[in-house]
Design a protein around this motif. Structure first.
Motif, PDB file in Angstrom:
ATOM      1  N   UNK A 128     -17.330 -40.841  14.515  1.00  0.00           N
ATOM      2  CA  UNK A 128     -15.983 -41.235  14.269  1.00  0.00           C
ATOM      3  C   UNK A 128     -15.449 -40.498  13.045  1.00  0.00           C
ATOM      4  N   UNK A 129     -16.168 -40.569  11.948  1.00  0.00           N
ATOM      5  CA  UNK A 129     -15.737 -39.928  10.705  1.00  0.00           C
ATOM      6  C   UNK A 129     -15.707 -38.424  10.879  1.00  0.00           C
ATOM      7  N   UNK A 130     -16.739 -37.865  11.513  1.00  0.00           N
ATOM      8  CA  UNK A 130     -16.804 -36.428  11.718  1.00  0.00           C
ATOM      9  C   UNK A 130     -15.643 -35.978  12.596  1.00  0.00           C
ATOM     10  N   UNK A 131     -15.336 -36.750  13.611  1.00  0.00           N
ATOM     11  CA  UNK A 131     -14.241 -36.405  14.511  1.00  0.00           C
ATOM     12  C   UNK A 131     -12.917 -36.445  13.756  1.00  0.00           C
ATOM     13  N   UNK A 132     -12.714 -37.467  12.931  1.00  0.00           N
ATOM     14  CA  UNK A 132     -11.480 -37.585  12.147  1.00  0.00           C
ATOM     15  C   UNK A 132     -11.369 -36.420  11.172  1.00  0.00           C
ATOM     16  N   UNK A 133     -12.469 -36.072  10.524  1.00  0.00           N
ATOM     17  CA  UNK A 133     -12.479 -34.942   9.599  1.00  0.00           C
ATOM     18  C   UNK A 133     -12.108 -33.669  10.337  1.00  0.00           C
ATOM     19  N   UNK A 134     -12.681 -33.467  11.498  1.00  0.00           N
ATOM     20  CA  UNK A 134     -12.396 -32.293  12.308  1.00  0.00           C
ATOM     21  C   UNK A 134     -10.922 -32.248  12.699  1.00  0.00           C
ATOM     22  N   UNK A 135     -10.377 -33.387  13.124  1.00  0.00           N
ATOM     23  CA  UNK A 135      -8.970 -33.439  13.532  1.00  0.00           C
ATOM     24  C   UNK A 135      -8.040 -33.179  12.353  1.00  0.00           C
ATOM     25  N   UNK A 136      -8.343 -33.753  11.199  1.00  0.00           N
ATOM     26  CA  UNK A 136      -7.519 -33.522  10.001  1.00  0.00           C
ATOM     27  C   UNK A 136      -7.543 -32.048   9.601  1.00  0.00           C
ATOM     28  N   UNK A 137      -8.733 -31.476   9.616  1.00  0.00           N
ATOM     29  CA  UNK A 137      -8.874 -30.068   9.261  1.00  0.00           C
ATOM     30  C   UNK A 137      -8.112 -29.199  10.259  1.00  0.00           C
ATOM     31  N   UNK A 138      -8.239 -29.500  11.525  1.00  0.00           N
ATOM     32  CA  UNK A 138      -7.552 -28.738  12.564  1.00  0.00           C
ATOM     33  C   UNK A 138      -6.042 -28.820  12.397  1.00  0.00           C
ATOM     34  N   UNK A 139      -5.558 -30.009  12.094  1.00  0.00           N
ATOM     35  CA  UNK A 139      -4.119 -30.195  11.920  1.00  0.00           C
ATOM     36  C   UNK A 139      -3.613 -29.378  10.728  1.00  0.00           C
ATOM     37  N   UNK A 140      -4.326 -29.391   9.637  1.00  0.00           N
ATOM     38  CA  UNK A 140      -3.898 -28.633   8.457  1.00  0.00           C
ATOM     39  C   UNK A 140      -3.944 -27.132   8.716  1.00  0.00           C
ATOM     40  N   UNK A 141      -4.964 -26.692   9.413  1.00  0.00           N
ATOM     41  CA  UNK A 141      -5.042 -25.264   9.744  1.00  0.00           C
ATOM     42  C   UNK A 141      -3.898 -24.900  10.677  1.00  0.00           C
ATOM     43  N   UNK A 142      -3.604 -25.771  11.644  1.00  0.00           N
ATOM     44  CA  UNK A 142      -2.507 -25.512  12.578  1.00  0.00           C
ATOM     45  C   UNK A 142      -1.172 -25.424  11.853  1.00  0.00           C
ATOM     46  N   UNK A 143      -0.937 -26.335  10.926  1.00  0.00           N
ATOM     47  CA  UNK A 143       0.316 -26.325  10.165  1.00  0.00           C
ATOM     48  C   UNK A 143       0.441 -25.056   9.337  1.00  0.00           C
ATOM     49  N   UNK A 144      -0.639 -24.632   8.746  1.00  0.00           N
ATOM     50  CA  UNK A 144      -0.610 -23.455   7.889  1.00  0.00           C
ATOM     51  C   UNK A 144      -0.394 -22.179   8.688  1.00  0.00           C
ATOM     52  N   UNK A 145      -1.001 -22.106   9.829  1.00  0.00           N
ATOM     53  CA  UNK A 145      -0.966 -20.877  10.617  1.00  0.00           C
ATOM     54  C   UNK A 145      -0.063 -20.961  11.846  1.00  0.00           C
ATOM     55  N   UNK A 146       0.863 -21.903  11.856  1.00  0.00           N
ATOM     56  CA  UNK A 146       1.663 -22.170  13.052  1.00  0.00           C
ATOM     57  C   UNK A 146       2.377 -20.925  13.586  1.00  0.00           C
ATOM     58  N   UNK A 147       3.011 -20.183  12.747  1.00  0.00           N
ATOM     59  CA  UNK A 147       3.811 -19.037  13.210  1.00  0.00           C
ATOM     60  C   UNK A 147       3.232 -17.711  12.760  1.00  0.00           C
ATOM     61  N   UNK A 148       1.956 -17.669  12.501  1.00  0.00           N
ATOM     62  CA  UNK A 148       1.367 -16.408  12.057  1.00  0.00           C
ATOM     63  C   UNK A 148       0.521 -15.811  13.178  1.00  0.00           C
ATOM     64  N   UNK A 149       0.215 -14.549  13.080  1.00  0.00           N
ATOM     65  CA  UNK A 149      -0.620 -13.923  14.116  1.00  0.00           C
ATOM     66  C   UNK A 149      -2.093 -14.303  13.986  1.00  0.00           C
ATOM     67  N   UNK A 150      -2.388 -15.276  13.156  1.00  0.00           N
ATOM     68  CA  UNK A 150      -3.778 -15.652  12.906  1.00  0.00           C
ATOM     69  C   UNK A 150      -4.243 -16.784  13.814  1.00  0.00           C
ATOM     70  N   UNK A 151      -3.677 -16.895  15.008  1.00  0.00           N
ATOM     71  CA  UNK A 151      -4.083 -17.956  15.941  1.00  0.00           C
ATOM     72  C   UNK A 151      -5.555 -17.826  16.308  1.00  0.00           C
ATOM     73  N   UNK A 152      -6.015 -16.592  16.454  1.00  0.00           N
ATOM     74  CA  UNK A 152      -7.434 -16.393  16.769  1.00  0.00           C
ATOM     75  C   UNK A 152      -8.305 -16.899  15.640  1.00  0.00           C
ATOM     76  N   UNK A 153      -7.837 -16.696  14.412  1.00  0.00           N
ATOM     77  CA  UNK A 153      -8.597 -17.176  13.255  1.00  0.00           C
ATOM     78  C   UNK A 153      -8.679 -18.710  13.286  1.00  0.00           C
TER      79      UNK A 153
END
Length: 92
Positions: free
Chosen positions: A1-26
């Protein structure tokens, strides 16, 4: 549960940061790396931990009760101490 939440939070922050950049593969690579790392870790959810903790408490309680019963049974099994026999008296 905690690991999944951590993963989702991290994913969301990475998505927000890289939303419109060519770094989607990253982003995809970072998610895959984080997901792989979390899967390798030997962790349990908080719910699983709490369940195991309750089981341990019950087991310790039952063990204490059984130890007390065993001590009582052992005490019953021991013969009572005999009165000392002094000198024998000889009848005449």
């Amino acid at each position: 549960m905690i690991a999944k939440q951590l993963f989702e939070d991290f994913s969301q922050k990475v998505s927000e940061t890289l939303a419109n950049s060519p770094a989607k593969d990253m982003e995809k690579n970072a998610k895959a790396m984080l997901h792989g790392a979390l899967n390798k870790m030997d962790v349990v959810t908080r719910e699983e931990f709490d369940i195991q903790q309750q089981i341990l408490i019950k087991t310790r309680t039952k063990l204490s009760e059984l130890e007390a019963r065993l001590a009582a049974l052992e005490a019953q099994m021991q013969p009572a101490p005999k009165a000392e026999t002094g000198k024998k008296t000889v009848k005449k």
